[in-house]
Design a protein around this motif. Structure first.
Motif, PDB file in Angstrom:
ATOM      1  N   PHE A 120       0.572  -0.899  -0.116  1.00  0.00           N
ATOM      2  CA  PHE A 120       0.115   0.470  -0.155  1.00  0.00           C
ATOM      3  C   PHE A 120       0.901   0.950  -0.596  1.00  0.00           C
ATOM      4  O   PHE A 120       2.011   1.400   0.633  1.00  0.00           O
ATOM      5  N   TRP A 121       0.167   2.601  -0.401  1.00  0.00           N
ATOM      6  CA  TRP A 121       1.078   3.558  -0.866  1.00  0.00           C
ATOM      7  C   TRP A 121       0.579   4.730   0.014  1.00  0.00           C
ATOM      8  O   TRP A 121      -0.573   4.482   0.245  1.00  0.00           O
ATOM      9  N   CYS A 122       1.276   5.159   0.267  1.00  0.00           N
ATOM     10  CA  CYS A 122       0.445   6.587   1.329  1.00  0.00           C
ATOM     11  C   CYS A 122       1.134   8.285   0.875  1.00  0.00           C
ATOM     12  O   CYS A 122       2.893   8.058   0.538  1.00  0.00           O
ATOM     13  N   ASP A 123       0.059   9.263  -0.051  1.00  0.00           N
ATOM     14  CA  ASP A 123       1.410   9.931  -0.007  1.00  0.00           C
ATOM     15  C   ASP A 123       0.884  11.391   1.624  1.00  0.00           C
ATOM     16  O   ASP A 123       0.370  11.575   0.857  1.00  0.00           O
ATOM     17  N   PRO A 124       1.720  11.703   2.197  1.00  0.00           N
ATOM     18  CA  PRO A 124       0.790  12.761   3.281  1.00  0.00           C
ATOM     19  C   PRO A 124       0.769  14.182   2.797  1.00  0.00           C
ATOM     20  O   PRO A 124       1.487  14.298   1.361  1.00  0.00           O
ATOM     21  N   ILE A 125      -0.090  15.017   3.363  1.00  0.00           N
ATOM     22  CA  ILE A 125       0.450  16.242   3.053  1.00  0.00           C
ATOM     23  C   ILE A 125       1.733  17.011   2.798  1.00  0.00           C
ATOM     24  O   ILE A 125       2.746  17.072   3.913  1.00  0.00           O
ATOM     25  N   SER A 126       1.698  17.601   2.009  1.00  0.00           N
ATOM     26  CA  SER A 126       2.757  18.717   1.745  1.00  0.00           C
ATOM     27  C   SER A 126       3.272  19.026   2.860  1.00  0.00           C
ATOM     28  O   SER A 126       3.134  19.865   3.097  1.00  0.00           O
ATOM     29  N   GLY A 127       4.753  18.876   3.637  1.00  0.00           N
ATOM     30  CA  GLY A 127       4.926  19.142   5.002  1.00  0.00           C
ATOM     31  C   GLY A 127       5.170  18.827   5.755  1.00  0.00           C
ATOM     32  O   GLY A 127       5.573  19.339   6.999  1.00  0.00           O
ATOM     33  N   HIS A 128       4.409  17.905   6.094  1.00  0.00           N
ATOM     34  CA  HIS A 128       3.617  17.173   6.924  1.00  0.00           C
ATOM     35  C   HIS A 128       4.931  16.403   7.597  1.00  0.00           C
ATOM     36  O   HIS A 128       5.236  15.190   6.675  1.00  0.00           O
ATOM     37  N   ALA A 129       5.874  16.438   8.454  1.00  0.00           N
ATOM     38  CA  ALA A 129       6.943  16.089   9.068  1.00  0.00           C
ATOM     39  C   ALA A 129       7.303  14.014   9.370  1.00  0.00           C
ATOM     40  O   ALA A 129       7.383  13.050   8.988  1.00  0.00           O
TER      41      ALA A 129
ATOM     42  N   GLN B 167       4.808   4.847  13.218  1.00  0.00           N
ATOM     43  CA  GLN B 167       4.773   6.567  13.228  1.00  0.00           C
ATOM     44  C   GLN B 167       5.998   6.790  12.461  1.00  0.00           C
ATOM     45  O   GLN B 167       7.299   5.939  13.152  1.00  0.00           O
ATOM     46  N   PHE B 168       6.046   7.540  11.700  1.00  0.00           N
ATOM     47  CA  PHE B 168       7.155   7.922  11.381  1.00  0.00           C
ATOM     48  C   PHE B 168       7.580  10.020  11.160  1.00  0.00           C
ATOM     49  O   PHE B 168       6.642   9.572  11.556  1.00  0.00           O
ATOM     50  N   GLN B 169       9.158   9.824  12.126  1.00  0.00           N
ATOM     51  CA  GLN B 169       9.056  11.070  11.895  1.00  0.00           C
ATOM     52  C   GLN B 169       9.776  11.854  10.551  1.00  0.00           C
ATOM     53  O   GLN B 169      11.537  11.302  10.701  1.00  0.00           O
ATOM     54  N   ASP B 170      10.082  12.344   9.683  1.00  0.00           N
ATOM     55  CA  ASP B 170      10.917  12.270   8.516  1.00  0.00           C
ATOM     56  C   ASP B 170      10.843  10.298   8.199  1.00  0.00           C
ATOM     57  O   ASP B 170      10.211   9.936   8.028  1.00  0.00           O
TER      58      ASP B 170
ATOM     59  N   SER C  30      -1.077  11.943   8.578  1.00  0.00           N
ATOM     60  CA  SER C  30      -0.116  12.652   8.617  1.00  0.00           C
ATOM     61  C   SER C  30       0.133  13.806   9.265  1.00  0.00           C
ATOM     62  O   SER C  30      -1.469  14.022   9.684  1.00  0.00           O
ATOM     63  N   SER C  31       0.488  14.794  10.329  1.00  0.00           N
ATOM     64  CA  SER C  31      -0.160  16.341  10.631  1.00  0.00           C
ATOM     65  C   SER C  31       1.558  16.545  10.777  1.00  0.00           C
ATOM     66  O   SER C  31       3.115  15.902   9.637  1.00  0.00           O
ATOM     67  N   LEU C  32       2.030  18.292  10.596  1.00  0.00           N
ATOM     68  CA  LEU C  32       2.661  18.905  10.528  1.00  0.00           C
ATOM     69  C   LEU C  32       3.927  18.640  11.424  1.00  0.00           C
ATOM     70  O   LEU C  32       5.023  18.526  11.402  1.00  0.00           O
ATOM     71  N   SER C  33       3.370  17.969  13.167  1.00  0.00           N
ATOM     72  CA  SER C  33       4.617  17.992  13.673  1.00  0.00           C
ATOM     73  C   SER C  33       3.283  16.420  14.848  1.00  0.00           C
ATOM     74  O   SER C  33       2.805  16.340  15.084  1.00  0.00           O
ATOM     75  N   GLU C  34       4.803  15.842  15.914  1.00  0.00           N
ATOM     76  CA  GLU C  34       4.301  15.242  16.962  1.00  0.00           C
ATOM     77  C   GLU C  34       2.753  16.035  18.277  1.00  0.00           C
ATOM     78  O   GLU C  34       2.167  15.147  18.572  1.00  0.00           O
TER      79      GLU C  34
END
Lengths: 118, 113
Positions: free
Chosen positions: B21-30, B48-51, B94-98
């Motif tokens: 499965f593939w996922c493309d998060p919102i642009s800029g979401h780390a 969960q990934f951070q970068d 996705s989220s901008l940060s944690e």
């Protein structure tokens, strides 16, 4: 570990009537609280969130929720529902990342199916 | 309005086959998350990934599941071999940060026969 209890699995309500969906959480430390809505075969859409500050939180589509720390509750309300509000509603909690070293997974309740009838 | 993209939307496979499965998060979401939602239940975090780094994969069945986010943007979740019990909705968020709210994609509905 934190947990979320959604007390009602299904809530039937007539159109234009008010509704309250109940959510209680358990955690020994401060948490963030969220409500999401899910329509059939779709992802989750954020309705509202409580991070800090005012305990009454207003969200999209006319929904609001009130954080009650003493009762560990975060009930969702809408004064007048519409047919289009028929969906599954999930309450979720996450720990503050500073407490976990970075992980902030959402822990969800089992969901409440809101069915709006004419 | 920016959205999280996922593909495919639906996948039917036979037991013991491999799926991805593939996922493309919102642009800029780390921060990027993979959740699994079994019918009638709330989603549960898989990873969960951070970068490009894994922050939490404690609930990922590592004998058959793998996830990567090589360049810190899009991500792939793989199951090999698939089992009947893997039938579920797989959601990416996705989220901008944690510390920010998580935004979900439309999900991939997996059926294992």
């Amino acid at each position: 570990a934190q947990s979320v209890t959604q007390l009602d699995s299904q809530v039937p309500v007539f159109e234009e009537a008010p509704v309250e969906l109940r959510c209680n959480y358990s955690s020994s430390v401060s948490v963030y609280l969220f409500w999401y809505v899910q329509y059939p075969n779709q992802g989750l859409q954020l309705l509202l969130k409580y991070l800090s500050g005012s305990t009454l939180v207003k969200g999209i589509n006319g929904f609001e929720a009130e954080f009650n720390k003493s009762q560990t509750s975060f009930h969702l309300r809408k004064p007048s529902v519409h047919i289009s509000d028929t969906a599954e509603y999930f309450c979720a909690v996450s720990l503050q990342p500073i407490l976990t070293g970075g992980g902030n997974k959402l822990t969800f309740g089992t969901g409440t199916q809101l069915k709006v009838e004419l | 309005e920016a959205e999280v993209a996922q593909s495919p939307r639906y996948k039917i496979t036979e037991k013991s086959q491999a799926v991805a499965f593939w996922c493309d998060p919102i642009s800029g979401h780390a921060t990027l998350y993979w959740y699994r939602q079994i019918l009638g239940q709330g989603p549960e975090l898989l990873v969960q990934f951070q970068d490009e780094s894994v922050v939490d994969d404690s609930q990922l069945p590592k004998d058959r599941f793998s996830a990567e986010r090589l360049k810190g943007v899009d991500s792939t979740l793989k199951i090999q071999p698939a089992e009947l019990g893997d039938s579920a909705m797989y959601l990416c968020a996705s989220s901008l940060s944690e510390a920010n709210a998580q935004y979900f994609g439309p999900g991939t509905r997996l059926t294992v026969l």
